[in-house]
Scaffold this active site. Structure first.
Site, mmCIF file in Angstrom:
data_model
loop_
_atom_site.group_PDB
_atom_site.id
_atom_site.type_symbol
_atom_site.label_atom_id
_atom_site.label_comp_id
_atom_site.label_asym_id
_atom_site.label_seq_id
_atom_site.Cartn_x
_atom_site.Cartn_y
_atom_site.Cartn_z
ATOM 1 N N ASP A 1 -13.537 -92.397 48.201
ATOM 2 C CA ASP A 1 -12.979 -91.473 49.190
ATOM 3 C C ASP A 1 -11.830 -90.745 48.503
ATOM 4 O O ASP A 1 -10.728 -91.269 48.391
ATOM 5 C CB ASP A 1 -12.500 -92.245 50.418
ATOM 6 C CG ASP A 1 -11.913 -91.334 51.487
ATOM 7 O OD1 ASP A 1 -12.061 -90.100 51.360
ATOM 8 O OD2 ASP A 1 -11.304 -91.853 52.439
ATOM 9 N N ILE A 2 -12.102 -89.533 48.009
ATOM 10 C CA ILE A 2 -11.073 -88.763 47.323
ATOM 11 C C ILE A 2 -10.104 -88.214 48.366
ATOM 12 O O ILE A 2 -10.525 -87.662 49.385
ATOM 13 C CB ILE A 2 -11.706 -87.619 46.502
ATOM 14 C CG1 ILE A 2 -12.751 -88.177 45.530
ATOM 15 C CG2 ILE A 2 -10.630 -86.852 45.749
ATOM 16 C CD1 ILE A 2 -12.232 -89.176 44.529
ATOM 17 N N HIS B 1 -12.779 -72.953 37.784
ATOM 18 C CA HIS B 1 -11.861 -71.957 37.224
ATOM 19 C C HIS B 1 -10.533 -72.003 37.966
ATOM 20 O O HIS B 1 -10.472 -72.192 39.183
ATOM 21 C CB HIS B 1 -12.484 -70.556 37.201
ATOM 22 C CG HIS B 1 -12.523 -69.815 38.498
ATOM 23 N ND1 HIS B 1 -11.476 -69.034 38.949
ATOM 24 C CD2 HIS B 1 -13.511 -69.691 39.421
ATOM 25 C CE1 HIS B 1 -11.813 -68.465 40.093
ATOM 26 N NE2 HIS B 1 -13.038 -68.845 40.405
ATOM 27 N N ASP C 1 -10.426 -69.420 46.306
ATOM 28 C CA ASP C 1 -11.118 -68.966 45.091
ATOM 29 C C ASP C 1 -10.127 -68.874 43.930
ATOM 30 O O ASP C 1 -9.513 -67.828 43.737
ATOM 31 C CB ASP C 1 -11.758 -67.603 45.349
ATOM 32 C CG ASP C 1 -12.566 -67.098 44.163
ATOM 33 O OD1 ASP C 1 -12.903 -67.898 43.287
ATOM 34 O OD2 ASP C 1 -12.846 -65.896 44.131
ATOM 35 N N GLU D 1 -11.872 -66.562 34.473
ATOM 36 C CA GLU D 1 -13.201 -66.493 35.082
ATOM 37 C C GLU D 1 -13.398 -65.156 35.765
ATOM 38 O O GLU D 1 -14.484 -64.559 35.723
ATOM 39 C CB GLU D 1 -13.375 -67.645 36.082
ATOM 40 C CG GLU D 1 -14.775 -67.808 36.644
ATOM 41 C CD GLU D 1 -14.995 -67.108 37.972
ATOM 42 O OE1 GLU D 1 -16.113 -67.223 38.525
ATOM 43 O OE2 GLU D 1 -14.065 -66.425 38.467
ATOM 44 N N GLU D 2 -12.339 -64.692 36.415
ATOM 45 C CA GLU D 2 -12.441 -63.440 37.164
ATOM 46 C C GLU D 2 -12.594 -62.216 36.260
ATOM 47 O O GLU D 2 -12.907 -61.121 36.739
ATOM 48 C CB GLU D 2 -11.219 -63.271 38.077
ATOM 49 C CG GLU D 2 -11.025 -64.386 39.096
ATOM 50 C CD GLU D 2 -12.064 -64.399 40.213
ATOM 51 O OE1 GLU D 2 -12.994 -63.564 40.175
ATOM 52 O OE2 GLU D 2 -11.943 -65.243 41.116
ATOM 53 N N ASP E 1 -16.757 -74.222 42.638
ATOM 54 C CA ASP E 1 -16.108 -72.920 42.768
ATOM 55 C C ASP E 1 -16.144 -72.499 44.237
ATOM 56 O O ASP E 1 -17.215 -72.216 44.773
ATOM 57 C CB ASP E 1 -16.854 -71.899 41.895
ATOM 58 C CG ASP E 1 -16.103 -70.585 41.742
ATOM 59 O OD1 ASP E 1 -15.117 -70.385 42.462
ATOM 60 O OD2 ASP E 1 -16.514 -69.768 40.904
ATOM 61 N N HIS F 1 -11.269 -62.592 47.490
ATOM 62 C CA HIS F 1 -10.672 -61.621 46.562
ATOM 63 C C HIS F 1 -9.649 -60.716 47.244
ATOM 64 O O HIS F 1 -9.448 -59.571 46.842
ATOM 65 C CB HIS F 1 -11.753 -60.780 45.879
ATOM 66 C CG HIS F 1 -12.436 -61.494 44.761
ATOM 67 N ND1 HIS F 1 -13.285 -60.889 43.883
ATOM 68 C CD2 HIS F 1 -12.387 -62.799 44.372
ATOM 69 C CE1 HIS F 1 -13.743 -61.765 42.996
ATOM 70 N NE2 HIS F 1 -13.208 -62.939 43.291
ATOM 71 N N ASP G 1 -12.675 -81.766 52.383
ATOM 72 C CA ASP G 1 -12.783 -83.225 52.366
ATOM 73 C C ASP G 1 -14.194 -83.669 51.983
ATOM 74 O O ASP G 1 -14.389 -84.553 51.139
ATOM 75 C CB ASP G 1 -12.408 -83.766 53.742
ATOM 76 C CG ASP G 1 -12.142 -85.260 53.731
ATOM 77 O OD1 ASP G 1 -12.052 -85.860 52.642
ATOM 78 O OD2 ASP G 1 -12.027 -85.842 54.827
#
Length: 471
Positions: free
Chosen positions: A33-34, A115, A127, A161-162, A190, A279, A294
């Protein structure tokens, strides 16, 4: 996640409908359970970094370097071997953060990444602060778990990455071919906390279909339906995929519109984008769905815990590791003796990792089945332990009466000792790891043996995988 580089690919194609679980799924394992609280705290820090640096974390600007420094410091403190890999872009210098857990077989690398950069117009919290924070917290949780991985774990946090997946491309292009060949799997995350979320699983690399199906099966086990998505060149797994490395990943949606069917399945608002702030400057700490976050980070943890232990060798691990050969049964019955047909890749029961497992009983009639392997335990060992992952399902009662059993035994010459007995009373919907002390057999060549016994009616299946005897 960046806009498509492929002409005419303005919208990512979706395949509607829930994905079927295949027979090769290795997903039914006990999962961590992170902590979503800790993951959200990382996102708060990324927002604070953006606030202090012009409102963004864009490549070549101070906010990105501060983000990379934050991630590296957390991983350094947890005991990872970390590298800040710099490279040039049209926007200035960018950085990849590469972190390796210094344990496990370095010839078999399981990697996860995301990223870390934002666009210039906003802080990029969904993002892709969400994916980065999820991968970071999973790495920290693994370090704190006390797990001993079979394989080497590596985590990548990509810059630029962008600007065209530049960080991940730089990383793989600068790896010697021998090092590339050691990467068994790359998992990419991502945008995993979109405010109007979907649950998409990458389906654009046949080499990664096994991991893809494990992700689907994991979500299914949590009663979350998924859809396949062809991400193509939109995120950092593409650089790995181009080298033939198996890849998989998850995504909660970007600029596309949620359909009424998807809203019925996942909740949220039909006719609205999965992430209306994609964005844009409004992609802030308030642009998150914490339920999606979660669920997604637990899926990351599940994959890391499972694939850290996957047997990619089919034979004995490196010296000082597991003394058993073919411990995950991926080479079939090689090195094992006993009842024919017990080791199987049948789709009726999932493996813990890989495709094969030992399935004792499940016959629904009076029968006995066994499986064993001879192993020498060094006299120089100061301690020795036998561990196994076991999943038990049964049609018998699970309240009070033992009807069907599997015994874990050590055969030492003419003496057989039962170390543990599990029964229909130990029914488990997921794999559970058991560890037993065998130190008293150091200096001896013994047989590790599993004996299943079933009564005259109602089946109990004892499914065993990833057995280890370590000294």
């Amino acid at each position: 996640m960046r806009k498509s580089l492929v002409p005419g690919l303005g919208v990512v194609a979706l395949v509607a409908g829930a994905v079927l679980v295949t027979g090769n799924s290795a997903v039914a394992a006990e999962s961590p359970d992170i902590s979503v609280t800790n993951t959200k705290a990382h996102l708060d820090q990324l927002q604070s970094i953006a606030n202090s640096n012009g409102g963004n974390r864009y490549t070549g600007r101070a906010g990105y370097k501060a983000s990379a420094d934050y991630v590296k410091a957390k991983l350094d403190a947890a005991g990872y071997t970390t590298t800040l890999q710099s490279f040039s872009t049209s926007a200035g210098t960018s950085y990849n953060v590469i972190a390796e857990w210094p344990h496990g077989d370095a010839n078999h690398v399981v990697m996860a990444g995301s990223h870390l950069d934002s666009v210039s117009s906003g802080p990029g919290i969904n993002d892709n602060g969400s994916g980065s924070a999820g991968v970071l917290e999973t790495a920290l949780a693994y370090a704190a778990s006390g797990q001993t991985p079979r394989n080497r774990l590596r985590f990548g946090f990509w810059g630029a990455e962008e600007l065209g997946l530049l960080g991940s491309k730089y990383y793989v292009n600068n790896l010697p071919s021998a090092e590339r060949d050691k990467i068994e799997l790359y998992l990419n995350f991502d945008m995993i906390a979109s405010p109007n979320p979907g649950y998409f699983v990458y389906d654009d690399n046949p080499a990664g279909d096994g991991a893809r199906d494990d992700l689907v099966a994991y979500f299914t086990s949590k009663s979350v339906q998924t859809e396949f998505i062809d991400v193509q060149g939109r995120s950092d797994h593409a650089a790995f995929r181009s080298l033939g490395i198996p890849t998989a990943g998850t995504f909660s949606g970007a600029e596309d519109t949620k359909t009424s069917a998807q809203a019925s399945k996942w909740g949220g608002t039909a006719g609205s984008a999965f992430d209306p702030c994609y964005h844009r400057s409004c992609d802030t700490i308030n642009n998150l769905n914490l339920t999606s976050l979660d669920r997604q980070i637990d899926a990351i943890g599940h994959m890391i815990w499972n694939y850290a232990q996957k047997d990619y060798t089919g034979g004995p691990p490196p010296t000082g590791g597991n003394l058993l050969q073919n411990p995950g049964f991926e080479s079939g019955a090689v090195n094992w003796t006993g009842t024919t047909g017990v080791i199987t890749n049948s789709s009726s029961r999932p493996a813990h990792t890989g495709s094969y497992k030992a399935w004792l009983q499940g016959n629904g009639r009076s029968s006995t089945e066994n499986l064993g392997q001879s192993v020498a335990i060094p006299a120089t060992a100061t301690a020795a332990s036998l561990s196994l992952w076991i999943r038990i399902d049964t049609a018998e009662t699970t309240s009070s009466t033992v009807y069907d059993t599997v015994k874990v035994q050590i055969v030492d010459g003419s003496t057989t000792t039962t170390l543990a007995t599990y029964s229909n009373l130990n029914k488990s919907s997921a794999y559970v790891q058991k560890t037993l002390d065998v130190t008293q057999y150091k200096g001896r060549t013994v047989t590790v043996k599993f004996v299943g016994q079933e009564d005259s009616s109602l089946q109990t299946s004892f499914v065993i995988d990833d057995v280890a005897l370590t000294a």
